[in-house]
Structures are given as structure tokens and as C-alpha cells.
Design an enzyme around this catalytic site. Structure first.
Site, PDB file in Angstrom:
ATOM      1  CB  SER A  84      -0.919   0.194   1.578  1.00  0.00           C
ATOM      2  OG  SER A  84      -0.228  -0.254   2.371  1.00  0.00           O
ATOM      3  CG  HIS A  91      -3.934  -1.101  -2.514  1.00  0.00           C
ATOM      4  ND1 HIS A  91      -4.162   0.702  -1.734  1.00  0.00           N
ATOM      5  CD2 HIS A  91      -3.414  -1.286  -0.801  1.00  0.00           C
ATOM      6  CE1 HIS A  91      -4.330   0.881  -0.386  1.00  0.00           C
ATOM      7  NE2 HIS A  91      -3.966  -0.522   0.629  1.00  0.00           N
ATOM      8  CE  LYS A 129      -8.124  -0.028   0.503  1.00  0.00           C
ATOM      9  NZ  LYS A 129      -7.632   0.882   2.135  1.00  0.00           N
TER      10      LYS A 129
HETATM   11  C1  LIG Z   1      -2.848  -3.532   1.931  1.00  0.00           C
HETATM   12  C2  LIG Z   1      -4.643  -3.017   3.015  1.00  0.00           C
HETATM   13  N1  LIG Z   1      -5.173  -3.701   3.554  1.00  0.00           N
HETATM   14  C3  LIG Z   1      -5.631  -3.364   4.161  1.00  0.00           C
HETATM   15  C4  LIG Z   1      -6.691  -2.013   4.711  1.00  0.00           C
HETATM   16  C5  LIG Z   1      -7.975  -2.008   5.680  1.00  0.00           C
HETATM   17  O1  LIG Z   1      -9.080  -1.586   4.432  1.00  0.00           O
HETATM   18  P1  LIG Z   1     -10.535  -0.934   5.198  1.00  0.00           P
HETATM   19  O2  LIG Z   1      -9.922   0.392   4.459  1.00  0.00           O
HETATM   20  O3  LIG Z   1     -11.356  -1.499   4.187  1.00  0.00           O
HETATM   21  O4  LIG Z   1     -10.496  -0.985   6.629  1.00  0.00           O
HETATM   22  C6  LIG Z   1      -6.039  -1.259   4.185  1.00  0.00           C
HETATM   23  C7  LIG Z   1      -6.689   0.088   4.537  1.00  0.00           C
HETATM   24  O5  LIG Z   1      -7.454   0.792   4.462  1.00  0.00           O
HETATM   25  C8  LIG Z   1      -4.776  -1.556   2.961  1.00  0.00           C
HETATM   26  O6  LIG Z   1      -4.186  -0.627   2.866  1.00  0.00           O
END
Ligand SMILES: Cc1ncc(COP(=O)(O)O)c(C=O)c1O
Length: 402
Positions: A185, A213, A244
Site C-alpha cells: 500500500s 489495492h 477502494k
Molecule cells: C493493504 C490494506 N489492507 C487492508 C486495508 C483496510 O481496508 P479498509 O479500509 O476497508 O478497512 C487497507 C487500507 O485501508 C490496506 O491498505
């Protein structure tokens, strides 16, 4: 020191290290052009990679969903909060991920954070003698999921398949879980998933892939990293987030039916929380139609052109643009303050770009995190590239002169 003074001293410490985080309040829908505090800005910081968050078909479906199902679910899934919309979404998601799994089923969660906690804690209940192998750059939610599982965790160096092979080979645990982001990320680079899956098959381990992502943006049909690499296995546990590229909110775990049954019975982040509003699930059905159809393909092609344009245009000295081919395009500056100064200089010029500091990224690798979206026009990316080049030249000149 009283309790409040202790917290205040802690905040002062963060301030002194240039680590205080702040929020900006946005007055307009998520998109490339937003208004913040009465100022119009070009935003390059959201994860709305396909520009679906304010897409008319998705917002219309959300409205329709509230008409059909009301505003809230009223209870957790296992009490009375599991609606027809949730069920329909899970079926669609299972079909979507199906070609890459065996006996695929899917489970919808309120957030990706919770889906990751759930996947790791529930897989670990199968065997008390479980060990988790976690990639060094994994997202905080995977790190927290591994901690919550209360199983031993070994962190393997970033993208180091040989090191992981050795760790798996020397582990005496009877069950093993390898867990990785697909698209990192804060780097935008992609994990070597085919090699990781081969290792998991060799050592009899689960491979949990957090495709937060990649879902929607990778693969011919937007099915994500597993489609991008053409992978299929019963030992894959796939997490896709829906706030996203899908533009709405929530997340899902897709895996073999036995894994999903285990999650429903054992995953506390699934069981002990109110189900997300059904209208979100209804809106996500519209979003999946776009992702899987021609419009989704066109949006992914446009995004790929913007990524190429970004790399072609940058002329940086002293800063490093990472070699990412995804929508996430970091420029590593190093020092915290210099990174926030660069973000502020861009803001002054009308661009909203996130400055990312430790602990989100390793020490001395603070960076600008530019995110491109299919909703950006080429002319907008050209303006950003010119401005980053100018800010870089100015800051490097004043550093050389200092
Ligand atoms: C790699 C990754 N996994 C999980 C999440 C968590 O997802 P959510 O925003 O839906 O809680 C994020 C970012 O928010 C992320 O960048």
C-alpha cells in the site's frame, strides 16, 4: 503527572518528531476535484482508483438500496442483520473470485481491517500448533490480525522468497499460514505471488493474500492479483476490499467453503459487530457490474496510460520515484519534515497529495504517496508531474544552498 498530562506529553513527543497527523474536511464527493475549506484542489490521494465512489450508477444503486432495505441492518449477521442484499453480494463475489479458488464462497465484512483480523484469527483456530509467516511490509491490519491470533509470528524480509522458503522449511509447526499484501500500500509494487504460492504448496501452508489495492484494478476483468498472475489453489485465502477501487465500503474474504464456514462460526470480527448497511451491498452490485464490464476495462486502460505518463514525465533529483506499475506512485524523500514540506508546497499549488511518515513506512523513508485514478484526466496528471518536478528542484536548490 496526571492522566491527561501523560497523554498530552505523548502528543508533544509526536509533534517534536514531525509525526502529528491531521485531518482535512472535504465538502464534495470523493473524486479528482474536491473542495476543502472552500478551496478547490486536484486530489491525488484517495484509493478510488477507478473513479467509482461518485459514479452515477453506483450512487443511484445506493439510493435504491436504502429504499429497498432502509438505512441500517439493525443487527449482526448471525442475529438478524444478514439481508438479501448481503447474500446477493456474497454470491457475486464468490463467482468473481471463483476461477482462482476451489469450491469458492465469499463473506462480506464491514471493513478490510476486520476482514484481515477475521481471516488470520479464524484460520489459526484449526490447529493450536500454527505459525504465521508475515511479509515485512504488510499492512497494519494483517500485523494486528497475526497478533490477535495469539500464534507465533515470523516476519520474512520484503519479497524475499528464499528467506521465506528457509523459514517454512525449518518451522516445526504442524499448520502454517503465509500472509502478504498483493500490492504494497505504501510502495505500489506487487508481491511475487506465484513464487509464494509455489512455496505454500511445497510446505503445505495457507496463502492469505490481502488484495486491497489490486481488486478492481489488476487483471483483465478486474478480479485482482490472482487473475493478474493466473493463480488457482484451494489453499488461497483472498481478501478484497470494497472501499477502494470498488468505490463503496467494506471488504470480503473469498476462499474454499470450509474456510468461509469456519469464519462464520469462529471469526469474532464477523460475529460480534453490526452488519454493514444492506444498501452498501446493493450499491456494490452495481460497482461490480462496472468493474467486470467494458467500462471497467476502459477505466483500467486509462489508468495504465496515466501510470506510464507519470513515469515518463518525472525529472527528480535526490528523491526517488518507486518503480510501481500500479495506481500507487510513491516518491521517497526520506526525512519527515522535508516530506511534509513538499506536500505543503504542492497543496499551495492546488494539489492534494499525502505525505506518509513512520510508523506507516520504515524510518527515514517518508514519502509522498501519489495515487492515480481512472477519473483523472491526462492534463491533470501532466500538471501534477510539472509541479512535483518544480517543488523538487526548488527544495533541492535551497538544501544545496543551506
Ligand atoms: C493493504 C490494506 N489492507 C487492508 C486495508 C483496510 O481496508 P479498509 O479500509 O476497508 O478497512 C487497507 C487500507 O485501508 C490496506 O491498505
Amino acid at each position: 503527572m496526571n492522566l491527561l498530562d501523560q497523554l498530552a506529553a505523548n502528543l508533544d513527543g509526536l509533534r517534536e518528531q514531525g509525526l502529528i497527523r491531521t485531518r482535512r474536511t472535504v465538502d464534495t464527493p470523493c473524486g479528482p476535484r474536491v473542495t476543502v475549506d472552500g478551496r478547490e484542489l486536484l486530489a491525488f490521494c484517495s484509493n478510488d482508483y477507478l473513479g467509482l465512489a461518485a459514479h452515477p450508477a453506483v450512487t443511484a444503486a445506493l439510493r435504491e438500496g436504502t429504499g429497498l432495505y432502509g438505512a441500517g441492518s439493525g443487527a449482526s449477521h448471525l442475529i438478524s442483520g444478514h439481508s438479501r442484499a448481503h447474500a446477493a453480494l456474497e454470491e457475486r463475489l464468490a463467482d468473481f473470485a471463483g476461477p482462482h479458488l476451489v469450491e469458492a464462497r465469499a463473506l462480506y465484512f464491514s471493513t478490510g481491517y476486520m476482514a484481515n483480523l477475521a481471516a488470520l484469527t479464524a484460520l489459526a483456530v484449526g490447529d493450536p500448533d500454527t505459525e504465521i509467516f508475515s511479509e515485512a511490509l504488510n499492512h497494519a491490519s494483517l500485523i494486528d490480525g497475526a497478533r490477535l491470533s495469539r500464534k507465533p509470528v515470523k516476519v520474512y524480509p520484503h519479497a524475499d522468497v528464499e528467506a521465506l522458503d528457509e523459514l517454512l522449511g525449518t518451522s516445526r509447526a504442524s499448520s502454517k499460514i503465509v500472509v502478504t499484501d498483493s500490492v504494497f500500500s505504501m510502495d505500489g509494487t506487487v508481491a511475487p505471488l506465484p513464487e509464494l504460492l509455489a512455496l505454500c504448496e511445497k510446505h503445505g501452508a495457507w496463502l492469505v493474500v490481502d488484495d486491497a489495492h489490486g481488486f478492481g484494478t489488476l487483471g483483465e476483468n478486474g478480479r485482482g492479483a490472482l487473475e493478474h498472475f493466473g493463480l488457482r489453489s484451494p489453499y488461497l485465502v483472498y481478501v478484497g476490499t470494497l472501499g477502494k477501487a470498488a468505490g463503496v465500503g467494506g471488504a470480503f474474504v473469498a476462499a474454499h467453503a470450509t474456510v468461509i464456514d469456519t469464519l462464520v462460526q469462529r471469526a469474532r470480527p464477523y460475529i460480534f459487530t453490526t452488519a454493514a448497511p444492506p444498501a452498501l451491498a446493493h450499491a456494490l452490485l452495481a460497482s461490480l457490474d462496472i468493474i467486470a464490464g467494458d467500462e471497467g476495462r476502459q477505466r483500467r486502460s486509462h489508468l495504465a496510460r496515466l501510470v506510464a505518463q507519470w513515469h515518463d514525465g518525472l525529472r527528480l533529483k535526490g528523491w526517488t520515484a518507486l518503480p510501481s506499475q500500479t495506481a500507487i506512485q510513491p516518491v521517497v524523500i526520506g526525512a519527515n519534515q522535508a516530506t511534509m514540506d513538499a506536500a505543503a508546497a504542492l497543496y499551495e499549488r492546488g494539489f492534494w497529495v499525502g505525505g506518509i511518515r513512520p510508523p506507516t513506512v520504515p524510518a527515514d523513508s517518508a514519502r509522498l504517496r501519489v495515487t492515480l485514478s481512472a477519473a483523472h484526466a491526462e492534463a491533470e496528471v501532466a500538471r501534477l508531474v510539472d509541479s512535483i518536478n518544480e517543488v523538487n528542484a526548488q527544495m533541492e536548490r535551497s538544501r544545496d544552498g543551506a
